[in-house]
Scaffold this active site. Structure first.
Site, short mmCIF file in Angstrom:
data_model
loop_
_atom_site.label_atom_id
_atom_site.label_comp_id
_atom_site.label_asym_id
_atom_site.label_seq_id
_atom_site.Cartn_x
_atom_site.Cartn_y
_atom_site.Cartn_z
N ARG B 15 38.89 -17.77 53.40
CA ARG B 15 40.11 -18.56 53.52
C ARG B 15 41.22 -17.98 52.64
O ARG B 15 42.14 -17.33 53.14
CB ARG B 15 39.83 -20.04 53.13
CG ARG B 15 40.85 -21.03 53.68
CD ARG B 15 42.18 -21.11 52.95
NE ARG B 15 42.05 -21.41 51.52
CZ ARG B 15 43.07 -21.36 50.67
NH1 ARG B 15 44.29 -21.02 51.09
NH2 ARG B 15 42.89 -21.62 49.39
N ASP B 16 41.09 -18.12 51.35
CA ASP B 16 42.14 -17.66 50.44
C ASP B 16 42.31 -16.15 50.54
O ASP B 16 43.42 -15.62 50.42
CB ASP B 16 41.76 -18.05 49.00
CG ASP B 16 42.95 -18.00 48.05
OD1 ASP B 16 44.09 -18.01 48.52
OD2 ASP B 16 42.71 -17.94 46.83
N HIS B 207 39.95 -20.83 38.76
CA HIS B 207 40.34 -19.95 39.87
C HIS B 207 41.28 -18.90 39.28
O HIS B 207 42.44 -19.20 39.00
CB HIS B 207 41.02 -20.81 40.94
CG HIS B 207 41.54 -20.04 42.11
ND1 HIS B 207 40.99 -20.13 43.36
CD2 HIS B 207 42.58 -19.16 42.23
CE1 HIS B 207 41.65 -19.35 44.20
NE2 HIS B 207 42.62 -18.76 43.54
N HIS B 209 43.08 -14.98 39.10
CA HIS B 209 43.52 -13.79 39.81
C HIS B 209 43.47 -12.60 38.86
O HIS B 209 43.68 -12.75 37.67
CB HIS B 209 44.92 -13.99 40.37
CG HIS B 209 44.94 -14.79 41.64
ND1 HIS B 209 45.81 -14.58 42.65
CD2 HIS B 209 44.14 -15.81 42.05
CE1 HIS B 209 45.57 -15.43 43.65
NE2 HIS B 209 44.57 -16.19 43.30
N CYS B 240 48.23 -10.28 45.92
CA CYS B 240 49.10 -11.21 45.19
C CYS B 240 50.45 -11.27 45.89
O CYS B 240 51.17 -10.29 45.94
CB CYS B 240 49.29 -10.73 43.75
SG CYS B 240 50.45 -11.75 42.85
N ASN B 249 43.01 -12.31 44.12
CA ASN B 249 41.77 -12.96 43.72
C ASN B 249 40.81 -12.02 43.00
O ASN B 249 40.63 -10.87 43.39
CB ASN B 249 41.03 -13.47 44.98
CG ASN B 249 41.70 -14.67 45.58
OD1 ASN B 249 41.88 -15.69 44.91
ND2 ASN B 249 42.07 -14.57 46.85
#
Lengths: 304, 304
Positions: B15-16, B207, B209, B240, B249
């Site tokens: 998804r992300d 979460h 990055h 990003c 991520n």
């Protein structure tokens, strides 16, 4: 979270970073690299290696590099010197600190230099004595302090033993190096705690590779164990000879980003280092392997 | 060094990771990705997003993806559901957990969704109520919990305030997200300590990055603050959006390498994930942005 207020960064790009480059890099480029790094504020730059040009042709111009640079007061210029001949050349070239090295892994020592750890350390004794006699700073590097490509994890006692031997030989600073980058944070913490039981923590440095992306976490863990000196390489120069195409030295930009983000002083100008990383990557015709360097360059490009 | 013995990894690649891909990815590839990830042992896979296909065309096939996968007992399948319409679609598709989100930065909320943080949270209330009524797990995500691209560092109190609001809305799990990857370890530790004063640490996730290379160090710091749930994306899928060409991520392979190296259990098979990362990177025609993934692939190639 215990963290130091100040950290010393040893920039190893010009030596450890460039030594495995296949294409010979112009002496003028090496000189400009060292000069730009010292101007960015590094307290220590590993600038050359006085080894046989037969073994490392890329480093054959160490004397010319040292003669060509503008020496910045406040920067210590270091060089690898595996024997007395190398030491004499380094001394003549005006090097401030010489580096000797031993592996903490018996298998690595045998496979790489054809002798035991003990024998290798004995060979460095004349260099250590000459450095002390000449009043030159002496650094000792422990390679494969966490693991080696041939025998896996290195026993902590082996790293501690080599550290003690290097200390007894008069080393002013001792590097704990994760040469293949397989170490993780808890192990780093444990090794650093063990080494600093026999060596003053202020004299111990951490040399981490980012091959598996672990370097910054390892530096964080090492700082929590009391370490305040770290090696890094601008743009992450220097691949991993044990995993073709993989990352080697941790990128200086990433380290500075973390330290400055946590309010830890280094005296180094991150923006200047990011520019140097961009420039030297261009000289080598490749992308920087620094994440912070790439993100800062993207931000700069977007703002322009 | 205080560290947990077990960690839950939420794999967000499908998804992300994929949502910003320009080229539409075949539904069959998405299904294979989710299936291979669940087979690798992930307890939670973010599989779809039920948002308007006008806004995120890449995620238009969420229902087909959920219908096509082989459901693995022990894996929770999550989806983003910004409104009741999305929630109904997710429910019909058999999603186990729905995700709502709010920014901790007022500037980010205004610029991205044209309303204040408060207004955005009010909009999610019907979704939260519907999830609770249907007995569906509810997750709340706090974006820009550390910093935002428009106003810099986010005040810790803002992140804590949004966490409290999401908790009051019935969220079972709350994500503290460093959406732009600029956070560093000490700040992460402080934010996590503050959030876990109002939310049970067992219900808080991190979460991170890797835009500036900080993600693993941040995860290490978060674990030291008591956090045991982390999001990551296989092969580092998902760039990003605020720094073109930079990493987004954190790569799952790098996270697993660190955790397993420290003896922390995840129940996930790293070798399988490295293979998935290699495969999906090939599907997208690019190099994996995972360092551990690249090093493991190089080691495998050398051994073959």
């Amino acid at each position: 979270m215990y963290l130091p207020s100040k950290v010393k960064i040893v920039e190893v790009g010009p030596r450890d970073g460039l030594q495995n480059e296949k294409q010979f890099i112009d002496t003028a480029v090496k000189i400009e690299l060292v000069d730009r790094l010292s101007a960015a504020g590094f307290p220590n730059v590993e600038a050359a290696s006085f080894v046989s040009p037969k073994w490392v042709p890329q480093m054959a111009d160490g004397t010319e590099v040292m003669r060509g640079i503008r020496r910045r007061p406040g920067t210590v210029y270091s060089a690898l010197t595996p024997n007395l001949r190398g030491f004499e050349a380094a001394l003549a070239a005006g090097i401030d600190e010489v580096v000797i090295f031993g592996a903490a892994s018996e298998a690595f020592s045998q496979r790489n230099i054809n002798c035991s750890i003990d024998e290798s350390l004995v060979r460095f004794e004349p260099v250590a004595q000459a450095a002390k006699a000449a009043g030159i700073r002496l650094r000792g590097s422990i390679s494969c302090a966490l693991a080696c490509p041939y025998q896996g994890e290195t026993p902590i006692a082996s790293a501690v033993n080599v550290a003690q031997r290097l200390l007894a030989m008069g080393c002013d600073e001792i590097d704990v190096a994760d040469t293949i980058g397989t170490g993780t944070a808890r192990r780093v913490y444990d090794v650093m705690r063990a080494v600093t039981e026999v060596v003053d923590p202020a004299r111990v440095s951490g040399h981490f590779h980012d091959t598996y992306g672990q370097a910054l976490a390892n530096i964080l863990a090492a700082m929590q164990a009391g370490i305040t000196i770290f090696h890094s390489s601008v743009a992450g120069l220097g691949g991993c000879p044990y995993a073709k195409g993989a990352t080697g030295n941790v990128a200086t930009e990433d380290v500075l980003y973390m330290l400055h983000g946590m309010g830890i002083e280094t005296g180094v100008d991150l923006d200047a280092v990011a520019d140097i990383g961009h420039w030297i990557s261009g000289q080598l015709g490749r992308k920087s392997s620094s994440r912070a360097g790439s993100a800062l360059a993207a931000r700069k490009a977007a703002a322009a």
